[in-house]
Design an enzyme around this catalytic site. Structure first.
Site, PDB file in Angstrom:
ATOM      1  N   GLU A 108       0.838  -1.205   0.000  1.00 46.54           N
ATOM      2  CA  GLU A 108       0.000   0.000   0.000  1.00 46.54           C
ATOM      3  C   GLU A 108       0.877   1.262   0.000  1.00 46.54           C
ATOM      4  O   GLU A 108       1.059   1.911   1.015  1.00 46.54           O
ATOM      5  CB  GLU A 108      -0.951  -0.003   1.203  1.00 46.54           C
ATOM      6  CG  GLU A 108      -2.054  -1.036   1.079  1.00 46.54           C
ATOM      7  CD  GLU A 108      -3.123  -0.901   2.152  1.00 46.54           C
ATOM      8  OE1 GLU A 108      -4.316  -1.100   1.839  1.00 46.54           O
ATOM      9  OE2 GLU A 108      -2.769  -0.597   3.309  1.00 46.54           O
TER      10      GLU A 108
ATOM     11  N   GLU B  86      -6.063  -7.024  -1.562  1.00 47.64           N
ATOM     12  CA  GLU B  86      -6.569  -6.963  -0.189  1.00 47.64           C
ATOM     13  C   GLU B  86      -8.023  -6.526  -0.208  1.00 47.64           C
ATOM     14  O   GLU B  86      -8.381  -5.554  -0.877  1.00 47.64           O
ATOM     15  CB  GLU B  86      -5.793  -5.952   0.664  1.00 47.64           C
ATOM     16  CG  GLU B  86      -4.428  -6.393   1.108  1.00 47.64           C
ATOM     17  CD  GLU B  86      -3.834  -5.453   2.146  1.00 47.64           C
ATOM     18  OE1 GLU B  86      -4.616  -4.800   2.882  1.00 47.64           O
ATOM     19  OE2 GLU B  86      -2.599  -5.363   2.212  1.00 47.64           O
TER      20      GLU B  86
END
Length: 344
Positions: free
Chosen positions: A168, A277
């Protein structure tokens, strides 16, 4: 003549139908239905018992596989602590888990955080042992570390299908050198990871991962810069967590935005796309089930088979152990209805 035309038209229709059917079967065979289960060794060491749908104690890998999971994602940290929730995930533990996944005939994704603990949009702390290095030394150290983990995996007989260079990273990684304020340096760090992976495992695909998969503007800005500065990668990875967004919208309010972004990324950059995710509230398993079915559908609908998988983050990470509210495990130690989304 009319009968002959009808015959050829019917034959053409049959051929098209067969091609479509073959494409759908091929995609179903290769589509990654995944789970990040990096907490599992800590849970097992702590004595947590996993139960299958019938209430019988069973290996977590077996339960996941019976629910359609065919791929495992594992984070790896440079020098982690022994903290049960924010530690572990060393090279050695990651390799052991990857070997278990292979033994269960599952594909493996390795997620390099390039940190000693959590790296995410809010923090990208440099590993302590990497502090004080100049930029050239930092690049060399990143390369050597990545190559070392990949070599250990190879020696254990594991070839990861995918590797993430950073977790991320909308604002970059390994601050301050790899912040998006320094895009040229960020691209160089990404490429060191890319080159190290490919040197050991040329077939492994490299993922660059940004959060807020419903936010097309965010992704265009990020990957336009990745292209501009020459970052090397194979797949665009997304997170999709309605619960973490402002206002906590229901998935149904933004699922079309996710679909649009998936299609736009695949078309704009000619790359595969994945949701690496996702997760929903453990107390609303039916809603999470429906969300997962919708996410899987949107990824599969990406043209030309470029939508290649969906991963649930820590589905087995039951709140009773982790305090995490977005698992897919109940207080009874069993998977919730949400996990059935991967079976169908």
């Amino acid at each position: 003549m009319q009968k002959r035309i009808l015959f050829y038209f019917s034959l053409l229709t049959l051929c098209i139908s067969c091609q479509q059917s073959t494409t759908e079967v091929k995609q179903e065979d290769t589509f990654a239905k995944g789970a990040d289960i990096s907490w599992l060794p800590q849970m097992e060491a702590d004595g947590y018992i996993f139960y299958n749908d019938d209430g019988t104690p069973e290996d977590c890998f077996k339960i996941l596989k019976d629910h359609g999971i065919n791929s495992i994602r594992l984070r790896t940290w440079v020098n982690p602590s022994d903290d049960p929730h924010s530690g572990h995930c060393s090279k050695e533990e990651t390799v052991a888990m990857a070997k278990r996944a292979k033994d269960w005939d599952m594909r493996v994704m390795i997620n390099f955080h390039y940190s000693d603990s959590w790296a995410d949009p809010g923090k990208q702390h440099k590993p302590k042992d990497w502090e004080g290095l100049d930029f050239d030394q930092l690049k060399e150290t990143l390369y050597d570390y990545t190559e070392g983990v990949m070599t250990a995996l190879k020696e254990a007989g594991v070839t990861p299908e995918w590797v993430q260079a950073g977790n991320e990273i909308p604002s970059g990684m390994i601050y301050p050198e790899g912040h998006t304020d320094n895009w040229d340096q960020l691209a160089q760090l990404i490429n060191c990871g890319y080159d190290a992976v490919k040197a050991v495992s040329p077939t492994t695909k490299i993922i660059l991962h940004v959060d807020q998969g419903n936010n097309n503007e965010r992704f265009r800005w990020w990957f336009d810069n990745a292209e501009k500065y020459g970052a090397k990668y194979d797949i665009i990875g997304m997170s999709f967590y309605p619960w973490w967004l402002e206002g906590k919208p229901d998935y149904s309010e933004i699922i079309d935005d996710l679909g649009h972004n998936l299609n736009d990324m695949a078309n704009r950059y000619n790359k595969e796309v994945m949701v690496v995710e996702t997760g929903g509230e453990d107390t609303k398993p039916q809603n999470t089930y429906e969300m997962l079915r919708a996410v899987i559908r949107k990824v599969k609908e990406v043209p030309d088979g470029k939508g290649t998988g969906v991963f649930y983050w820590e589905p087995q990470g039951a709140r009773s152990w982790s305090r995490y509210p977005l698992s897919a495990w109940g207080d009874n130690g069993r998977p919730t209805k949400a996990m059935d989304a991967f079976i169908e």
